[in-house]
Write a protein that holds these residues in place. Structure first.
Motif, PDB file in Angstrom:
ATOM      1  N   LEU A  82      38.257  44.278  51.691  1.00 34.70           N
ATOM      2  CA  LEU A  82      37.529  43.801  52.646  1.00 34.70           C
ATOM      3  C   LEU A  82      38.320  43.037  53.755  1.00 34.70           C
ATOM      4  N   ALA A  83      39.374  42.286  53.324  1.00 39.58           N
ATOM      5  CA  ALA A  83      40.339  42.127  54.269  1.00 39.58           C
ATOM      6  C   ALA A  83      41.114  43.044  54.774  1.00 39.58           C
ATOM      7  N   CYS A 119      39.981  46.062  55.729  1.00 36.82           N
ATOM      8  CA  CYS A 119      39.185  46.834  56.744  1.00 36.82           C
ATOM      9  C   CYS A 119      39.219  46.013  58.023  1.00 36.82           C
ATOM     10  N   LEU A 120      39.053  44.687  57.541  1.00 29.52           N
ATOM     11  CA  LEU A 120      38.754  43.699  58.800  1.00 29.52           C
ATOM     12  C   LEU A 120      40.194  43.737  59.679  1.00 29.52           C
ATOM     13  N   ILE A 164      40.278  46.994  61.516  1.00 30.34           N
ATOM     14  CA  ILE A 164      39.281  46.901  62.720  1.00 30.34           C
ATOM     15  C   ILE A 164      40.056  46.018  63.760  1.00 30.34           C
ATOM     16  N   VAL A 165      40.397  44.708  63.519  1.00 25.38           N
ATOM     17  CA  VAL A 165      41.088  44.227  64.557  1.00 25.38           C
ATOM     18  C   VAL A 165      42.463  44.680  65.390  1.00 25.38           C
TER      19      VAL A 165
END
Length: 76
Positions: free
Chosen positions: A52-53, A55-56, A59-60
């Motif tokens: 999750l981290a 992927c975030l 994206i950023v």
């Protein structure tokens, strides 16, 4: 036959348009999959949070890089 070739070209360009993004996602998925394979099942929740981290973060980073890339293409 050309319609099928056009569809495959479009799908290819959709997934490989940004090489950096594609490689980052592949590296993240492969590293988490490798981690799931070698760690005990009690660590799988931590690997889920890592996914999750990651992927975030990807994206950023892609969002920050996109305007810079557009500016560089404009300058050429």
């Amino acid at each position: 036959m050309t319609v099928i070739a056009d569809v495959f070209k479009e799908l290819f360009s959709m997934f490989v348009a940004d090489v950096w993004l594609t490689l980052a996602v592949l590296i993240l998925v492969l590293s988490v999959a490798f981690g799931v394979d070698i760690t005990p099942s009690s660590m799988h929740v931590l690997l889920g949070f890592t996914m999750l981290a990651g992927c975030l973060l990807i994206i950023v980073a892609a969002t920050v890089r996109y305007p810079r890339r557009l500016k560089r293409q404009k300058d050429r």
